[in-house]
Design a protein around this motif. Structure first.
Motif, PDB file in Angstrom:
ATOM      1  N   LEU A  65      45.676  46.988   0.591  1.00 20.00           N
ATOM      2  CA  LEU A  65      46.783  46.053   0.810  1.00 20.00           C
ATOM      3  C   LEU A  65      47.439  46.295   2.161  1.00 20.00           C
ATOM      4  N   ALA A  66      47.519  47.561   2.570  1.00 20.44           N
ATOM      5  CA  ALA A  66      48.125  47.870   3.869  1.00 20.44           C
ATOM      6  C   ALA A  66      47.326  47.282   5.015  1.00 20.44           C
ATOM      7  N   ASN A  67      46.041  47.044   4.793  1.00 16.54           N
ATOM      8  CA  ASN A  67      45.176  46.503   5.840  1.00 16.54           C
ATOM      9  C   ASN A  67      44.700  45.081   5.528  1.00 16.54           C
ATOM     10  N   ALA A  68      45.304  44.446   4.523  1.00 15.20           N
ATOM     11  CA  ALA A  68      44.851  43.124   4.092  1.00 15.20           C
ATOM     12  C   ALA A  68      45.331  42.033   5.044  1.00 15.20           C
ATOM     13  N   ASP A  69      44.706  40.863   4.919  1.00  9.13           N
ATOM     14  CA  ASP A  69      45.005  39.716   5.783  1.00  9.13           C
ATOM     15  C   ASP A  69      45.333  38.518   4.897  1.00  9.13           C
ATOM     16  N   ALA A  70      46.608  38.096   4.908  1.00  3.65           N
ATOM     17  CA  ALA A  70      47.027  36.991   4.054  1.00  3.65           C
ATOM     18  C   ALA A  70      46.328  35.688   4.424  1.00  3.65           C
ATOM     19  N   SER A  71      46.030  35.492   5.710  1.00  6.42           N
ATOM     20  CA  SER A  71      45.342  34.256   6.115  1.00  6.42           C
ATOM     21  C   SER A  71      43.930  34.208   5.540  1.00  6.42           C
ATOM     22  N   ALA A  72      43.276  35.370   5.445  1.00  6.36           N
ATOM     23  CA  ALA A  72      41.969  35.415   4.787  1.00  6.36           C
ATOM     24  C   ALA A  72      42.129  35.155   3.293  1.00  6.36           C
ATOM     25  N   GLY A  73      43.257  35.609   2.734  1.00  5.59           N
ATOM     26  CA  GLY A  73      43.524  35.349   1.325  1.00  5.59           C
ATOM     27  C   GLY A  73      43.717  33.872   1.029  1.00  5.59           C
ATOM     28  N   ALA A  74      44.224  33.121   2.013  1.00  4.08           N
ATOM     29  CA  ALA A  74      44.372  31.673   1.821  1.00  4.08           C
ATOM     30  C   ALA A  74      43.013  31.028   1.607  1.00  4.08           C
ATOM     31  N   SER A  75      42.004  31.509   2.308  1.00  2.00           N
ATOM     32  CA  SER A  75      40.646  30.996   2.112  1.00  2.00           C
ATOM     33  C   SER A  75      40.112  31.389   0.741  1.00  2.00           C
ATOM     34  N   ASP A  76      40.413  32.622   0.324  1.00  4.02           N
ATOM     35  CA  ASP A  76      39.962  33.070  -1.000  1.00  4.02           C
ATOM     36  C   ASP A  76      40.638  32.273  -2.111  1.00  4.02           C
ATOM     37  N   PHE A  77      41.872  31.801  -1.864  1.00  2.00           N
ATOM     38  CA  PHE A  77      42.588  31.056  -2.899  1.00  2.00           C
ATOM     39  C   PHE A  77      41.949  29.689  -3.169  1.00  2.00           C
ATOM     40  N   ASN A  78      41.077  29.244  -2.275  1.00  5.28           N
ATOM     41  CA  ASN A  78      40.370  27.980  -2.534  1.00  5.28           C
ATOM     42  C   ASN A  78      39.573  28.049  -3.825  1.00  5.28           C
ATOM     43  N   LYS A  79      39.151  29.270  -4.209  1.00  2.66           N
ATOM     44  CA  LYS A  79      38.427  29.429  -5.473  1.00  2.66           C
ATOM     45  C   LYS A  79      39.337  29.222  -6.674  1.00  2.66           C
ATOM     46  N   CYS A  80      40.648  29.290  -6.449  1.00  6.15           N
ATOM     47  CA  CYS A  80      41.618  29.198  -7.541  1.00  6.15           C
ATOM     48  C   CYS A  80      42.260  27.809  -7.650  1.00  6.15           C
ATOM     49  N   LYS A  81      42.112  27.000  -6.594  1.00 10.49           N
ATOM     50  CA  LYS A  81      42.852  25.738  -6.521  1.00 10.49           C
ATOM     51  C   LYS A  81      42.456  24.748  -7.610  1.00 10.49           C
ATOM     52  N   ALA A  82      41.248  24.867  -8.137  1.00 12.61           N
ATOM     53  CA  ALA A  82      40.833  23.933  -9.183  1.00 12.61           C
ATOM     54  C   ALA A  82      41.672  24.104 -10.444  1.00 12.61           C
ATOM     55  N   CYS A  83      42.244  25.296 -10.638  1.00  8.73           N
ATOM     56  CA  CYS A  83      42.974  25.574 -11.878  1.00  8.73           C
ATOM     57  C   CYS A  83      44.445  25.912 -11.662  1.00  8.73           C
ATOM     58  N   HIS A  84      44.835  26.265 -10.422  1.00 11.39           N
ATOM     59  CA  HIS A  84      46.203  26.732 -10.190  1.00 11.39           C
ATOM     60  C   HIS A  84      46.824  26.062  -8.969  1.00 11.39           C
ATOM     61  N   THR A  85      48.139  25.871  -9.040  1.00 10.53           N
ATOM     62  CA  THR A  85      48.934  25.583  -7.849  1.00 10.53           C
ATOM     63  C   THR A  85      49.750  26.841  -7.560  1.00 10.53           C
TER      64      THR A  85
END
Length: 228
Positions: A65-85
């Motif tokens: 988490l200390a080295n994570a990238d939230a902008s990269a996480g936005a791309s990963d969240f595309n896998k969740c958009k079908a079921c979540h807002t």
């Protein structure tokens, strides 16, 4: 056996040897042995003492988490958009809205019918719990209605968690990485005045700048008594 028959047998033997020699030489000319291809399954190296080398320990979630990238996480969240807002006030879909989910009670978002296994869980969604749930939803909560295989890569999950944190939980403190344990032979931690702390040395002579008449005297019961 007459000489003619003997010559025929000897000739046949010599011819057989000659044919074998010719076949061997021709095979060496036609076939050139090369190096072996890439090993399909490499065998781990074995240490001299016979023990297999220790596997490198994976980084902790706090380090990721200390080295994570939230902008990269936005791309990963595309896998969740079908079921979540995730936006504030966003509607529930197949899954609940995720705004402010961190440090919120599990299965507490209003207006969503959770599966019993999640409804019966106590506590709040910590980074660790969300990480385990995203990695393998059905393994973490057997019986959940969430039909998602999970995200296996730990770094991708850390990026996603940091992205989720930015929606309603930006002030949520990240887990603190554990300090590495001191190993034998390492220097002792420094004191507040910057000097290294020295271990006690039983029986050591008093410091050079200490007056001799202030040295400790041994009492009859074995306890040290300092002079006034």
């Amino acid at each position: 056996m007459d000489s003619m028959q003997f010559n025929k047998i000897a000739g046949a033997v010599l011819l057989t040897v000659l044919i074998g020699f010719v076949i061997t030489e021709v095979s060496h000319i036609l076939v050139h042995p090369g190096s072996h291809g890439e090993v399909a399954y490499p065998v781990p190296e074995i240490a001299e003492d016979g023990a297999a080398p220790a596997e490198e320990e994976a980084p902790s979630l706090a380090v990721l988490l200390a080295n994570a990238d939230a902008s990269a996480g936005a791309s990963d969240f595309n896998k969740c958009k079908a079921c979540h807002t995730i936006e504030e006030g966003g509607p529930n879909k197949v899954g609940p809205n995720l705004f402010g989910v961190l440090h919120n009670d599990i299965a507490s978002h209003g207006g969503f019918a959770y599966s019993p296994v999640l409804s019966d869980m106590e506590g709040e969604w910590t980074f660790e719990k969300l990480d385990a749930f995203i990695a393998n939803p059905r393994g973490y909560a057997q019986g959940t209605k969430m039909a998602f295989a999970g995200i296996k890569d730990a770094e991708d999950r850390a990026d996603l968690l940091l992205y989720i944190r930015s929606f309603g939980d930006a002030d949520a403190a990240l887990p603190e990485p554990e300090a590495p344990a001191a190993t034998e032979g390492e220097a002792a931690p420094a004191s507040e005045d910057g000097d290294a702390r020295q271990p006690a040395n039983d029986g050591a002579a008093p410091a050079a700048d200490q007056p001799a008449d202030n040295a400790a005297e041994q009492t009859e019961n074995g306890e040290a008594a300092t002079s006034e």
